[in-house]
Every structure is written in C-alpha cells, then in structure tokens.
Design an enzyme around this catalytic site. Structure first.
Site, PDB file in Angstrom:
ATOM      1  N   LYS A 157      47.917  71.233  44.364  1.00 29.53           N
ATOM      2  CA  LYS A 157      46.948  70.464  43.564  1.00 29.53           C
ATOM      3  C   LYS A 157      46.656  69.139  44.278  1.00 29.53           C
ATOM      4  O   LYS A 157      47.570  68.473  44.752  1.00 29.53           O
ATOM      5  CB  LYS A 157      47.525  70.186  42.173  1.00 29.53           C
ATOM      6  CG  LYS A 157      46.659  69.259  41.312  1.00 29.53           C
ATOM      7  CD  LYS A 157      47.337  68.887  39.995  1.00 29.53           C
ATOM      8  CE  LYS A 157      46.567  67.804  39.266  1.00 29.53           C
ATOM      9  NZ  LYS A 157      46.592  66.512  40.025  1.00 29.53           N
ATOM     10  N   LYS A 174      57.739  60.614  32.844  1.00 25.90           N
ATOM     11  CA  LYS A 174      57.560  59.180  33.137  1.00 25.90           C
ATOM     12  C   LYS A 174      56.402  58.536  32.378  1.00 25.90           C
ATOM     13  O   LYS A 174      56.219  57.313  32.423  1.00 25.90           O
ATOM     14  CB  LYS A 174      57.345  58.991  34.639  1.00 25.90           C
ATOM     15  CG  LYS A 174      55.964  59.472  35.123  1.00 25.90           C
ATOM     16  CD  LYS A 174      55.797  59.326  36.627  1.00 25.90           C
ATOM     17  CE  LYS A 174      54.372  59.687  37.043  1.00 25.90           C
ATOM     18  NZ  LYS A 174      54.192  59.703  38.504  1.00 25.90           N
ATOM     19  N   ASP A 201      45.804  65.228  44.241  1.00 28.48           N
ATOM     20  CA  ASP A 201      46.091  64.185  43.266  1.00 28.48           C
ATOM     21  C   ASP A 201      44.790  63.634  42.698  1.00 28.48           C
ATOM     22  O   ASP A 201      43.708  63.841  43.271  1.00 28.48           O
ATOM     23  CB  ASP A 201      46.951  63.071  43.866  1.00 28.48           C
ATOM     24  CG  ASP A 201      48.124  62.764  42.924  1.00 28.48           C
ATOM     25  OD1 ASP A 201      49.226  62.471  43.404  1.00 28.48           O
ATOM     26  OD2 ASP A 201      47.924  62.861  41.697  1.00 28.48           O
ATOM     27  N   GLU A 202      44.930  62.891  41.588  1.00 29.33           N
ATOM     28  CA  GLU A 202      43.718  62.469  40.861  1.00 29.33           C
ATOM     29  C   GLU A 202      42.828  61.554  41.707  1.00 29.33           C
ATOM     30  O   GLU A 202      41.630  61.486  41.489  1.00 29.33           O
ATOM     31  CB  GLU A 202      44.096  61.767  39.550  1.00 29.33           C
ATOM     32  CG  GLU A 202      44.831  60.460  39.686  1.00 29.33           C
ATOM     33  CD  GLU A 202      46.321  60.621  39.928  1.00 29.33           C
ATOM     34  OE1 GLU A 202      46.798  61.767  39.931  1.00 29.33           O
ATOM     35  OE2 GLU A 202      46.997  59.599  40.112  1.00 29.33           O
ATOM     36  N   LYS A 225      52.816  64.307  47.814  1.00 27.91           N
ATOM     37  CA  LYS A 225      53.065  62.862  47.701  1.00 27.91           C
ATOM     38  C   LYS A 225      53.505  62.349  49.069  1.00 27.91           C
ATOM     39  O   LYS A 225      54.272  63.036  49.751  1.00 27.91           O
ATOM     40  CB  LYS A 225      54.166  62.592  46.674  1.00 27.91           C
ATOM     41  CG  LYS A 225      53.874  63.140  45.272  1.00 27.91           C
ATOM     42  CD  LYS A 225      52.854  62.320  44.521  1.00 27.91           C
ATOM     43  CE  LYS A 225      52.592  62.946  43.162  1.00 27.91           C
ATOM     44  NZ  LYS A 225      51.608  62.229  42.359  1.00 27.91           N
ATOM     45  N   HIS A 243      42.069  66.862  34.966  1.00 31.28           N
ATOM     46  CA  HIS A 243      43.026  65.753  35.072  1.00 31.28           C
ATOM     47  C   HIS A 243      42.507  64.613  34.196  1.00 31.28           C
ATOM     48  O   HIS A 243      41.309  64.338  34.210  1.00 31.28           O
ATOM     49  CB  HIS A 243      43.162  65.315  36.532  1.00 31.28           C
ATOM     50  CG  HIS A 243      44.385  64.485  36.762  1.00 31.28           C
ATOM     51  ND1 HIS A 243      44.527  63.241  36.198  1.00 31.28           N
ATOM     52  CD2 HIS A 243      45.536  64.716  37.433  1.00 31.28           C
ATOM     53  CE1 HIS A 243      45.706  62.740  36.536  1.00 31.28           C
ATOM     54  NE2 HIS A 243      46.333  63.620  37.280  1.00 31.28           N
TER      55      HIS A 243
HETATM   56  C1  CAP Z   1      52.383  63.344  38.623  1.00 31.31           C
HETATM   57  C2  CAP Z   1      50.952  62.888  38.873  1.00 31.31           C
HETATM   58  C3  CAP Z   1      50.014  63.225  37.722  1.00 31.31           C
HETATM   59  C4  CAP Z   1      50.495  62.800  36.369  1.00 31.31           C
HETATM   60  C5  CAP Z   1      49.301  62.614  35.427  1.00 31.31           C
HETATM   61  C6  CAP Z   1      50.906  61.391  39.160  1.00 31.31           C
HETATM   62  O1  CAP Z   1      53.130  63.057  39.760  1.00 31.31           O
HETATM   63  O2  CAP Z   1      50.417  63.529  40.006  1.00 31.31           O
HETATM   64  O3  CAP Z   1      48.789  62.593  38.047  1.00 31.31           O
HETATM   65  O4  CAP Z   1      51.305  63.814  35.838  1.00 31.31           O
HETATM   66  O5  CAP Z   1      49.779  62.318  34.147  1.00 31.31           O
HETATM   67  O6  CAP Z   1      50.073  61.018  39.975  1.00 31.31           O
HETATM   68  O7  CAP Z   1      51.673  60.666  38.497  1.00 31.31           O
HETATM   69  P1  CAP Z   1      54.723  63.226  39.669  1.00 31.31           P
HETATM   70  P2  CAP Z   1      49.519  63.356  32.954  1.00 31.31           P
HETATM   71  O8  CAP Z   1      55.029  64.694  39.457  1.00 31.31           O
HETATM   72  O9  CAP Z   1      55.236  62.733  40.993  1.00 31.31           O
HETATM   73  O10 CAP Z   1      55.191  62.371  38.534  1.00 31.31           O
HETATM   74  O11 CAP Z   1      50.022  64.673  33.457  1.00 31.31           O
HETATM   75  O12 CAP Z   1      50.320  62.778  31.810  1.00 31.31           O
HETATM   76  O13 CAP Z   1      48.057  63.368  32.692  1.00 31.31           O
HETATM   77 MG    MG Z   2      48.635  62.440  40.045  1.00 33.93          MG
END
Ligand code: CAP
Ligand code: MG
Length: 442
Positions: free
Chosen positions: A178, A312, A180-181, A152, A271
């Site tokens: 990993k 969250k 990010d999406e 991040k 994801h």
């Molecule tokens: C988490 C995360 C993931 C979420 C996806 C984000 O970051 O990388 O994409 O967990 O949601 O971008 O928010 P943090 P889910 O660890 O900083 O929160 O896992 O519910 O599909």
């Molecule tokens: Mg993410």
C-alpha cells in the site's frame, strides 16, 4: 417576520424520504435553546439571520428543515425534505447540513453525529463496486483477514527502494502493498515509474509464492484529469486496486474517482488522513461514523476505521464497532454509543437502511505489530484488512522477516494460539515479540 424559532416543529413526524440529521448542540449562556437549535435548522436549509418575506412562500417552506426532537442533553434531530438536495451531489448535501452551521455564534459548539439517508439519495450514488465479497474474490481468500503493508519511511525512498520493499512483504506472506497517504508522485518516486516497477516485482512474487498479490496505489492527484490518467495507467498495468485520500481529495473527487473506476473495474481503497481535524472533538465537528457512511454511499470498497483503542491513533472500541456495523450491515437500529464510557461523549446514531448497498471492507491500521493484533481481532473480528507499517519494517531482521512475523501472528490467532506459544516454533514472530512484546504504541 420568520425567526429562527419558526424552524422548530416538535409535533412534526418525518416523512419516510426525509433526510434526518442528529446533532449535539451546546447553547451559549446568552441564548435560548429554541433560538440556537432553530438557527441550526435555518442556516443549514433555507434561512439566515434576518426575517425575509420569501421565507413564507409555500415552495420555500417545502424544502425547509424542521427541528422535530430536542432533548435536555442537547441532542437534536432535524428533518430535511429530500427535494432540498441535489441527488448524487455530496458536496451540496454537506454544504447544507454540514456547512455554515459549525461557525455560527448562535451555538457554543455543534457536532453532527449521524444522518439517516433517504433511499432516493443512497440510490443516486453508485455504492461499492466490489465490496467485501468482491475484494475477497480477487484473492480467493475467504477465511482470514487480508494483510497489507505500507513501506516506511512513508515518503523519501526511491522508486527502487519502494518496489524492493513490496517484493519483500509479498514474498514474506502479505497480500497487498500500500502507498502511504502522502506518497503520490514526488520527484524521488514518480507515480508511473513506481507503479511499473512495483507491479513487475508483484508478478515475480506471485510466481514464487503461488499466491495472488496486489497493490493499493495512491492516485490522489493535483487535478481530476491527472487522477483519471493515473487510474488508467494502473488499469493498463493490470492492477486491481487504487487508493485515494478521501478527505484531502474531497467528495466530488471521490465520486468522480468512483465513476472512473467503474469504467476500469478497479476497487477503491479509502484512506481517511485529516479526518481527525473534525472528527476527534466529541463536542464540535463531524463524526467519523458519518465519514464512513458517506464513503459507503459514494462507493469505496475498503476504508480505514481504526484499531478499536489498541493502536497509536484515537478511536474507541465503541466508536470503531459502531462504524464497522454501519459500513457492513443492511438494517441498523439507532443507538446511544459511548454513553457508559467516562469522558466519551454520547454519540447518537440513527436507524439506517442501506437498500442493498454492498458492505465496505473495514481496514484496521495505525501502530499495529504482531504482538497486538490479537486484541484488535478480538474486538473487530477477522473479516477485515489489517495493515502493518512500522510493525513490519521496524522488525530487527527487516521487512521480509517482519511480514512473516505479521502473517504468523494472524495465523496464531486463527488457530486460537497465543502469539507467545506460537513464537516457540516461528522465529520471525519470536524476534518481533522480543522487540515489542505486547506494547501498544502511542
Ligand atoms: C499506519 C499509517 C496509516 C494510519 C492511518 C500511518 O502506519 O500508514 O496512515 O494507519 O490511520 O501513516 O500512520 P503504521 P487510520 O502501521 O506504521 O502505524 O488507519 O486510523 O486511518
Ligand atoms: Mg499512512
């Protein structure tokens, strides 16, 4: 002429190889329940608003849907003959069962909650190549959650900044880096450069720690050909995993990726970004339970399922536990989920047989940090993958210390020690607790 009500057959007993869909139907004030529910079966199988002579043909009726259960709370079950569908074509299957019906005026709202998949359809897809056992074997880690972290800020850093963070979390004790999406191949962090540099540092981290390290590399791409090129690049550089945004890529894309990964023996991390657009509303849309089942049928090896109410993002404990059961077990009994929870809509799940389809690794992520991993593991168990993004990189001493704190928090849990006690002898954990305590982000 055939009308919507002709699709109601409450005396019908589904055949073993029928596909069965569980819907929640809200009938408009101006409509009858039989016509509204019949409209769902008609529009999702062979019919339309007008009575058409050919609807009477036997061979058309043989692939028409039949409503065989209607209850006062709007819960409806519809059976679809398996020959209505094209095997191995999830896009067509959903274009029927989850297509126009959501936009029909004949229903006030409509939620597709679960599907009981016939063996012929499940077996027409590959299913997970590795599954939980196969992924654990890559790391030779069998007795704890696998740990991962997303750098991040999620997008914007340079390739070098990204790879350096990878080195810091790997040497800080986490198993996987990993993407990010929404990190794919942007000008400031192009795919091939990122993969090559990160894996070089992965090798260095493995030598220094003596532990297996890997990387969930996002191959979500503009076209099929480009995705195939990226997968090959990952395989050629000796990584074991790819990652894909299953919703924005689409089911044909995920099925194609599964085919390509078979050739390259790569595990797929799924994801689910964007799922909330249609899974969140308990009255209308498509359940996350169903997204998870489809991901397992097509064959991802790990899937984000939520934090069971702790982190969250939305996703109650009941819903996450239901999803976890459906992606891991082989024989599942129908349940009414959330029925006791205030404000949570009852989700009618159906019996399910998985015919040996490998279990998918549940991934918990979203607002997690060392102070709150314990209640999550209390709910979903330790045979999971746990992702910490902000909960590692927001650590006041940086990513390396954040990774150590996350690993220490999990170790505390495995030893049955409260994090506050464990922190007395683990400075990075103490720092994380000083910063966030047991606060639950939202
Ligand atoms: C988490 C995360 C993931 C979420 C996806 C984000 O970051 O990388 O994409 O967990 O949601 O971008 O928010 P943090 P889910 O660890 O900083 O929160 O896992 O519910 O599909
Ligand atoms: Mg993410």
């Amino acid at each position: 002429m055939a009308g919507y009500e002709d699709f109601i057959h409450l005396d019908y007993t589904p055949k073993p190889d029928d596909l069965i869909a569980s819907f929640k139907v809200k009938v408009p004030k101006w409509e009858t329940a039989r016509r509204a529910v019949g409209a769902v079966a008609s529009e999702s199988s062979v019919g339309t608003w007008a009575g058409v002579a050919a609807l009477k043909y036997d061979h058309v009726q043989r692939v028409a849907a039949k409503v065989f259960h209607m209850s006062k709370d709007g819960w409806v079950k519809i059976a679809y003959p398996v020959d209505h569908f094209e095997a191995n074509n999830m896009s067509q299957i959903l274009a029927s069962v989850a297509g126009n019906v959501f936009g029909m005026k004949a229903v006030e709202s409509l939620r597709l909650e679960d599907i009981k998949w016939p063996k012929k359809i499940i077996k027409s897809f590959r299913g997970p190549q590795f599954g939980i056992k196969g992924v654990r074997k890559i790391f030779k880690v069998y007795d704890r959650p696998l740990t991962l972290s997303v750098p991040k800020p999620k997008v914007g850093m340079t390739t070098k900044e990204h790879a350096d963070i990878g080195y810091k979390i790997w040497t800080g004790g986490l198993d996987l880096l990993k993407d990010d999406e929404n990190l794919t191949s942007q000008r400031f962090n192009p795919f091939q450069k990122r993969v090559a540099l990160s894996l070089k540092l992965r090798d260095k981290a493995e030598q220094e720690t003596g532990e297996k390290k890997s990387y969930l590399i996002n191959v979500t791409a503009p076209t099929f050909k480009e995705m195939e090129k990226r997968v090959k690049f990952v395989a050629d550089h000796g990584n074991e995993f790819v990652m894909v945004d299953i919703i924005t890529t689409g089911w044909m894309g995920v099925n194609s990726l599964r085919e390509i990964c078979d050739d390259h023996h790569l595990a797929i991390h799924a994801h689910r970004a964007m799922h909330g657009a249609f899974t969140r509303n308990p009255e209308h849309g498509f359940s996350m339970l169903l997204v998870a089942e489809i991901a397992r049928i097509i064959g991802v090896d790990s899937l984000h399922i939520g934090t069971a109410g702790v982190g969250k993002l939305v996703g109650s404990k009941d819903e996450v536990l239901e999803i976890e059961e459906h992606i891991i077990d082989q024989h599942i009994k129908a349940r009414l989920v959330h029925e006791k929870l205030k404000g949570e809509a009852g989700l009618h799940s159906l019996d399910e047989e998985w015919y040996g389809t490998k279990p998918v690794f549940p991934v918990t992520s979203g607002g997690l940090h060392p102070g709150i991993i314990a209640p999550v593991l209390d709910r979903i168990g330790t045979d999971v993958m746990a992702q910490f993004g902000g909960g590692v990189h927001g650590h006041l001493k940086g990513s390396h210390a954040g990774a150590k704190a996350a690993r220490q928090a999990i170790q505390a849990y495995l030893e049955g020690v409260d994090v506050a006690d464990y922190a007395k002898k683990h400075v990075e954990l103490a720092q994380a607790l000083k910063q966030w305590g047991k606060w639950r982000p939202r």
